[in-house]
Design an enzyme around this catalytic site. Structure first.
Site, PDB file in Angstrom:
ATOM      1  N   GLU A 222      72.148  55.212 -37.432  1.00  0.00           N
ATOM      2  CA  GLU A 222      71.729  56.333 -36.585  1.00  0.00           C
ATOM      3  C   GLU A 222      70.217  56.460 -36.710  1.00  0.00           C
ATOM      4  O   GLU A 222      69.702  57.023 -37.678  1.00  0.00           O
ATOM      5  CB  GLU A 222      72.439  57.618 -37.010  1.00  0.00           C
ATOM      6  CG  GLU A 222      73.955  57.570 -36.866  1.00  0.00           C
ATOM      7  CD  GLU A 222      74.412  57.407 -35.425  1.00  0.00           C
ATOM      8  OE1 GLU A 222      73.579  57.612 -34.503  1.00  0.00           O
ATOM      9  OE2 GLU A 222      75.582  57.076 -35.213  1.00  0.00           O
ATOM     10  N   CYS A 256      65.637  63.746 -34.538  1.00  0.00           N
ATOM     11  CA  CYS A 256      65.652  62.378 -34.007  1.00  0.00           C
ATOM     12  C   CYS A 256      65.909  62.340 -32.510  1.00  0.00           C
ATOM     13  O   CYS A 256      65.509  61.387 -31.839  1.00  0.00           O
ATOM     14  CB  CYS A 256      66.672  61.525 -34.751  1.00  0.00           C
ATOM     15  SG  CYS A 256      68.364  62.150 -34.676  1.00  0.00           S
TER      16      CYS A 256
END
Length: 525
Positions: A222, A256
């Site tokens: 991720e 993110c």
């Protein structure tokens, strides 16, 4: 929290022992039964509930997060994940029947069994230390895996609270925590795992993927990306400004999936900037500095990186720009840039920098977004349906939120993950269970079917081949030009290729079919 021991690195010589411990536990098969998994999940839930004040304090110390934001993005998030998994675990773990079986194969009862992958390594991130560490752990627990958890050393207070929670609530032979930085992580990567789950940046993700490849270990990565927001000329400038500014205020932009830059059609640029300034005044009427709702940059190194990016841009600062190295304060800063190669767009900022890049139309916006980062983690188009559909149809990203900032990442039952440079694999909701499970295909061949199987045994003859073709070969429902030919309806209306059936016969068949449909509807009523 004051009663807990301070953050200390795990001794290097203890890491192989902890690895062996969780591997050995998995091979006892204790973690496979659903009652065991549910017990671990439920105990983790109550431990988090009990330690919520300490977790809130830890996030304040590490990241300056308010209690509101900590509950919204950390504690409440993980608690709801656990409850969702407990409610649905039996359904997720149930064997599945194979799809589209023919009669012969159905005799072997083809099924898909969900097996735990084994002993897994979970490496968390600092920006959402609980969500991005305990969230994957929920999936590992649900799947029946054992695990070693490595929290980020950049959020040390949250890391030691999580270690305390795991030690107090979970089976110590199955779930362990390793604290530390690069040396400890490197030592963990030297061990053989059944799955590695990493959340962080692409540079470290590449290192982990290379190391995992040496032992053919599957990974979920991720990562981040230079996520674009695109504001077209038909967008609502007020909504776009408010929603995108909010996305940069959450966790001081250390997200993110937060937009890295905003592409704005020149036709709407003045209106968008005016609304952005108005949103600043509304959200932070006394300014960001000293505001309890606005956090800080995690450490001096990350603060300096952001300051260097801001100092190197050739763009014009429109709003914000205040910084304080002593308190790690960094004000949300809007900068108009004129080039996609500007330093503010060269790398993921992971902070409250908001570059604005004007363009002439949707086509230029799409071209620019693809040139800056072809596979970002998130994409945020604002505009008419035709415009946003075109943007989605001509770009790629891990996920997308139309007319909003990263809303797709806030839905816990929607799978979340990257593509290409922004990562591989996904989790959240059912995907969390799936990412730590192996879909094991199983058949059971009965003894009585041996006569039918004789066709597969040597010696091979023309007669056996003909018989096997008749048993197994499927027929296409399209001709050599790719036109549909199969199916009852096509046959009935005479579109089935070179059909010799008379028109009258087809009409009779249609009438029979229609009558059957009417009878079916009547019976249902």
């Amino acid at each position: 929290m004051a009663d807990l021991p301070p953050f200390t690195d795990t001794p290097m010589d203890k890491i192989p022992e902890l690895h062996e411990r969780v591997v050995r536990k998995f091979h006892t098969h204790t973690t496979r039964p659903l009652p065991y998994r549910l017990k671990q999940l439920r105990q983790l839930y109550w431990a988090l509930k009990d330690e919520e004040p300490a977790l809130t304090e830890a996030c304040k110390l590490d990241l300056g997060k308010s209690a509101y934001e900590t509950y919204l993005t950390e504690v409440g998030w993980v608690l709801n994940d656990i409850l969702f998994m407990c409610k649905n675990l039996e359904r997720f773990a149930k064997d599945e029947k194979a799809e589209d079986m023919d009669l012969t194969n159905s005799f072997m009862r083809p099924t898909i069994r969900k097996d735990p992958l084994g002993a897994v390594l979970i490496i968390g991130a600092y920006n959402f230390p609980m969500q991005l560490t305990l969230g994957p752990l929920v999936g590992a627990l649900a799947a029946g895996c054992t695990a070693v958890i490595k929290p980020s050393e950049n959020a040390p207070n949250a890391a030691r609270i999580m270690q305390h929670i795991i030690q107090q609530s979970l089976d110590p032979d199955a779930y362990q925590v390793v604290q530390g930085g690069i040396p400890e992580t490197t030592a963990l990567l030297e061990r053989k795992w059944d799955k590695i789950f990493y959340t962080g940046n692409g540079r470290v993700g590449t290192i982990i993927a290379k190391k995992a490849a040496e032992t053919l270990t599957p990974v979920t990565l991720e990562l981040g990306g230079k996520n674009p927001a695109i504001v077209t000329r038909n967008a609502d400038p007020r909504l776009a400004a408010r929603r995108l500014l909010w996305a940069k205020l959450v966790n001081v932009g250390q997200v993110c999936v937060s937009q890295n830059y905003i592409i704005v059609d020149r036709a709407i640029l003045p209106a968008f900037l005016k609304q952005l300034e108005a949103a600043f005044a509304e959200f932070q009427p006394r300014g960001a500095q000293g505001n309890d709702d606005y956090g800080k940059i995690v450490n001096e190194r990350q603060w300096q990186r952001l300051k260097d990016m801001l100092d190197s841009t050739s763009g014009k600062v429109l709003f914000g720009g205040k910084t304080d190295s002593e308190t790690l304060f960094f004000e949300p800063t809007v900068v108009q840039v004129d080039d996609k190669d500007d330093p503010l767009l060269a790398d993921e900022s992971f902070g409250p920098l908001i570059p604005i890049l004007p363009v002439d139309g949707v086509d230029e916006a799409i071209h620019t977004a693809n040139a800056v980062d072809a596979t970002p983690l998130g994409l945020y188009p604002f505009g008419s349906k035709a415009e946003t559909d075109k943007i989605l149809g001509q770009t790629r990203s891990g996920g997308a939120s139309v007319n909003d900032g990263f809303f797709h990442a806030s839905i816990p039952t929607l799978s979340f993950g990257g593509v290409g440079g922004s990562g591989q694999g996904s989790y959240r909701g059912k995907a969390s269970f799936d990412t730590f499970s192996h879909r094991r295909s199983i058949t059971t061949t009965p003894g009585w079917i041996e006569g039918m199987l004789s066709v597969r045994y040597p010696p091979y003859t023309k007669e056996k081949l003909k018989k096997f073709r008749n048993m197994s070969e499927l027929k296409p429902d399209f001709d050599r030009q790719g036109r549909p030919t199969g199916g009852l309806i096509w046959w009935l209306i005479g579109l089935g290729g070179k059909s010799k059936t008379s028109a009258a016969a087809r009409w009779i068949a249609l009438a029979v079919l229609a009558a059957g449909v009417r009878m079916y509807r009547t019976s249902k009523l």
